[in-house]
Motif scaffolding. Sequence first.
Motif, PDB file in Angstrom:
ATOM      1  N   ALA A 106      37.409  45.538  31.950  1.00 17.85           N
ATOM      2  CA  ALA A 106      37.160  45.840  33.361  1.00 17.85           C
ATOM      3  C   ALA A 106      36.623  44.615  34.081  1.00 17.85           C
ATOM      4  N   THR A 107      36.821  44.602  35.379  1.00 17.49           N
ATOM      5  CA  THR A 107      36.248  43.572  36.242  1.00 17.49           C
ATOM      6  C   THR A 107      35.348  44.241  37.270  1.00 17.49           C
ATOM      7  N   VAL A 108      34.346  43.482  37.746  1.00 17.83           N
ATOM      8  CA  VAL A 108      33.414  44.009  38.747  1.00 17.83           C
ATOM      9  C   VAL A 108      33.201  42.957  39.828  1.00 17.83           C
ATOM     10  N   PRO A 109      33.528  43.271  41.074  1.00 16.26           N
ATOM     11  CA  PRO A 109      33.237  42.339  42.156  1.00 16.26           C
ATOM     12  C   PRO A 109      31.763  42.401  42.534  1.00 16.26           C
ATOM     13  N   GLN A 110      31.274  41.359  43.165  1.00 17.38           N
ATOM     14  CA  GLN A 110      29.936  41.379  43.737  1.00 17.38           C
ATOM     15  C   GLN A 110      30.018  41.914  45.168  1.00 17.38           C
ATOM     16  N   LEU A 111      28.918  42.481  45.635  1.00  8.56           N
ATOM     17  CA  LEU A 111      28.826  42.958  47.012  1.00  8.56           C
ATOM     18  C   LEU A 111      27.890  42.042  47.795  1.00  8.56           C
ATOM     19  N   LEU A 112      28.356  41.518  48.910  1.00  7.69           N
ATOM     20  CA  LEU A 112      27.507  40.746  49.806  1.00  7.69           C
ATOM     21  C   LEU A 112      26.776  41.725  50.708  1.00  7.69           C
ATOM     22  N   ASP A 134      36.033  50.900  52.161  1.00 11.15           N
ATOM     23  CA  ASP A 134      36.051  50.470  53.568  1.00 11.15           C
ATOM     24  C   ASP A 134      35.499  49.064  53.769  1.00 11.15           C
ATOM     25  N   VAL A 135      35.025  48.441  52.684  1.00 12.15           N
ATOM     26  CA  VAL A 135      34.440  47.093  52.798  1.00 12.15           C
ATOM     27  C   VAL A 135      35.501  46.065  52.416  1.00 12.15           C
ATOM     28  N   PRO A 136      35.799  45.094  53.284  1.00 12.45           N
ATOM     29  CA  PRO A 136      36.866  44.123  52.994  1.00 12.45           C
ATOM     30  C   PRO A 136      36.471  43.137  51.905  1.00 12.45           C
ATOM     31  N   THR A 137      37.472  42.513  51.322  1.00 13.05           N
ATOM     32  CA  THR A 137      37.234  41.441  50.363  1.00 13.05           C
ATOM     33  C   THR A 137      37.073  40.120  51.106  1.00 13.05           C
ATOM     34  N   MET A 138      36.509  39.135  50.417  1.00  8.74           N
ATOM     35  CA  MET A 138      36.397  37.799  50.999  1.00  8.74           C
ATOM     36  C   MET A 138      37.776  37.235  51.339  1.00  8.74           C
ATOM     37  N   ALA A 139      38.743  37.488  50.480  1.00  9.36           N
ATOM     38  CA  ALA A 139      40.090  36.970  50.732  1.00  9.36           C
ATOM     39  C   ALA A 139      40.672  37.561  52.011  1.00  9.36           C
ATOM     40  N   GLU A 140      40.456  38.849  52.225  1.00 11.54           N
ATOM     41  CA  GLU A 140      40.929  39.477  53.457  1.00 11.54           C
ATOM     42  C   GLU A 140      40.307  38.839  54.688  1.00 11.54           C
ATOM     43  N   LEU A 141      39.098  38.328  54.533  1.00 13.88           N
ATOM     44  CA  LEU A 141      38.365  37.738  55.652  1.00 13.88           C
ATOM     45  C   LEU A 141      38.628  36.241  55.783  1.00 13.88           C
ATOM     46  N   GLY A 142      39.606  35.746  55.037  1.00 15.85           N
ATOM     47  CA  GLY A 142      39.986  34.349  55.168  1.00 15.85           C
ATOM     48  C   GLY A 142      39.243  33.394  54.264  1.00 15.85           C
ATOM     49  N   LEU A 143      38.543  33.925  53.248  1.00 15.12           N
ATOM     50  CA  LEU A 143      37.791  33.084  52.327  1.00 15.12           C
ATOM     51  C   LEU A 143      38.218  33.362  50.880  1.00 15.12           C
ATOM     52  N   PRO A 144      39.481  33.097  50.532  1.00 16.92           N
ATOM     53  CA  PRO A 144      39.936  33.379  49.163  1.00 16.92           C
ATOM     54  C   PRO A 144      39.180  32.575  48.116  1.00 16.92           C
ATOM     55  N   GLY A 145      38.647  31.420  48.511  1.00 15.59           N
ATOM     56  CA  GLY A 145      37.886  30.613  47.568  1.00 15.59           C
ATOM     57  C   GLY A 145      36.558  31.223  47.180  1.00 15.59           C
ATOM     58  N   ALA A 146      36.135  32.270  47.888  1.00 15.74           N
ATOM     59  CA  ALA A 146      34.884  32.952  47.564  1.00 15.74           C
ATOM     60  C   ALA A 146      35.106  34.152  46.649  1.00 15.74           C
ATOM     61  N   THR A 147      36.335  34.329  46.177  1.00 14.51           N
ATOM     62  CA  THR A 147      36.624  35.421  45.249  1.00 14.51           C
ATOM     63  C   THR A 147      35.959  35.139  43.898  1.00 14.51           C
ATOM     64  N   SER A 148      35.249  36.123  43.376  1.00 14.13           N
ATOM     65  CA  SER A 148      34.628  35.976  42.057  1.00 14.13           C
ATOM     66  C   SER A 148      34.445  37.351  41.440  1.00 14.13           C
ATOM     67  N   LEU A 149      34.514  37.392  40.130  1.00 13.93           N
ATOM     68  CA  LEU A 149      34.394  38.647  39.394  1.00 13.93           C
ATOM     69  C   LEU A 149      33.477  38.460  38.198  1.00 13.93           C
ATOM     70  N   THR A 150      32.656  39.442  37.932  1.00 13.78           N
ATOM     71  CA  THR A 150      32.100  39.545  36.593  1.00 13.78           C
ATOM     72  C   THR A 150      33.090  40.382  35.794  1.00 13.78           C
ATOM     73  N   TRP A 151      33.113  40.205  34.489  1.00 14.36           N
ATOM     74  CA  TRP A 151      34.099  40.944  33.706  1.00 14.36           C
ATOM     75  C   TRP A 151      33.605  41.192  32.291  1.00 14.36           C
ATOM     76  N   TYR A 152      34.298  42.134  31.640  1.00 16.47           N
ATOM     77  CA  TYR A 152      33.965  42.570  30.289  1.00 16.47           C
ATOM     78  C   TYR A 152      35.250  42.643  29.481  1.00 16.47           C
ATOM     79  N   GLY A 153      35.249  42.028  28.298  1.00 21.37           N
ATOM     80  CA  GLY A 153      36.451  42.030  27.485  1.00 21.37           C
ATOM     81  C   GLY A 153      36.149  42.004  26.001  1.00 21.37           C
ATOM     82  N   LEU A 154      37.069  42.503  25.222  1.00 19.34           N
ATOM     83  CA  LEU A 154      36.886  42.592  23.779  1.00 19.34           C
ATOM     84  C   LEU A 154      37.460  41.379  23.073  1.00 19.34           C
ATOM     85  N   PHE A 155      36.708  40.875  22.083  1.00 20.04           N
ATOM     86  CA  PHE A 155      37.118  39.726  21.287  1.00 20.04           C
ATOM     87  C   PHE A 155      36.868  40.006  19.812  1.00 20.04           C
TER      88      PHE A 155
END
Length: 328
Positions: free
Chosen positions: A126-132, A239-260
Amino acid sequence: MLTRRNLAVLAAAGFGAAGTGPASGQASTYPAGPVRVVIPFAPGAATDILSRLMAQQFAEAFGSPFVAENRTGANGAIAADLVARGPKDGSLILMGTFSTHATNPHIYPRFPYDPIADFAPVTLVATVPQLLAVHPALGVSSVAELREAALARPGRIVAATGGLGSSQHLSAVLFNRSAGVELEIIHYTRGFATVVPDLLENRVNLTFGDPLALLPMVREGRLRALATTGEDRSPLWPDVPTMAELGLPGATSLTWYGLFVAAGTDPAIVERLGAVAGQAIRKPDVARRIREFGAIPSGNTPAEFAAFQRAEFTRWGEVIRAAGIRVE
């Protein structure tokens, strides 16, 4: 935080010892015995919840015990190194994270494992976005207004984080860089929970935080949600837009969890684990449980996850070096 003392604990505990090699024909009899799903952080956290959920799914699918086990310490490095140096037969599975496999190896010197060479990726869970989120007293209702205020008052709007190199810190760094602003970034060394009281009193102005943790305060009107940092809108915040939608795709970031599992594990075992995990994550009830705490289910293939992890490792390495983030 990962310190020299914590790194010494790794060596003292014997986690640097070489693991055993894979035996031929393991895939057809896997698992040959109980499997441990190693959790690098404390009980109750998202990593713990997801790990136990996946351990249950594996146990049901394989008809064999998959036991979830917390091995905390050194900011996740103790658990990760245990798996990296352990048996190469799939009997140890790590729930790795954004910090254990993408960011911390760039931040801390003399890291005990190689997050690429020492592991075989199984699946991205899974991935988790941050909320500003901002305090209403800041007087901004959108990212555009925040950017205007930050340009007018460079270094005077304060973003609080849960620690140097944390997901909140790195999200704030990306926002500064992408928006061309200069938020002052301060770190609370005892974790994100200690940020919230000061944010609610407007002693700090904003944070990039866990969407689930901030949900009640936004609903009560004590904080204002401006954007999320994910590639897609959060299931908690449609209802809350993403940074990319607001013209800041470089501010996209995710925390994530994965199996190894450990590198050198029979690829057939890795593929089988990945297929079972992907099928489990796509179950409606499992996907719903993942979404309940603001995460977005994935369940991709081992090859897809490996490509994702490499891209994350490379990207965050560049960001961390450019920002001069390092703990000695």
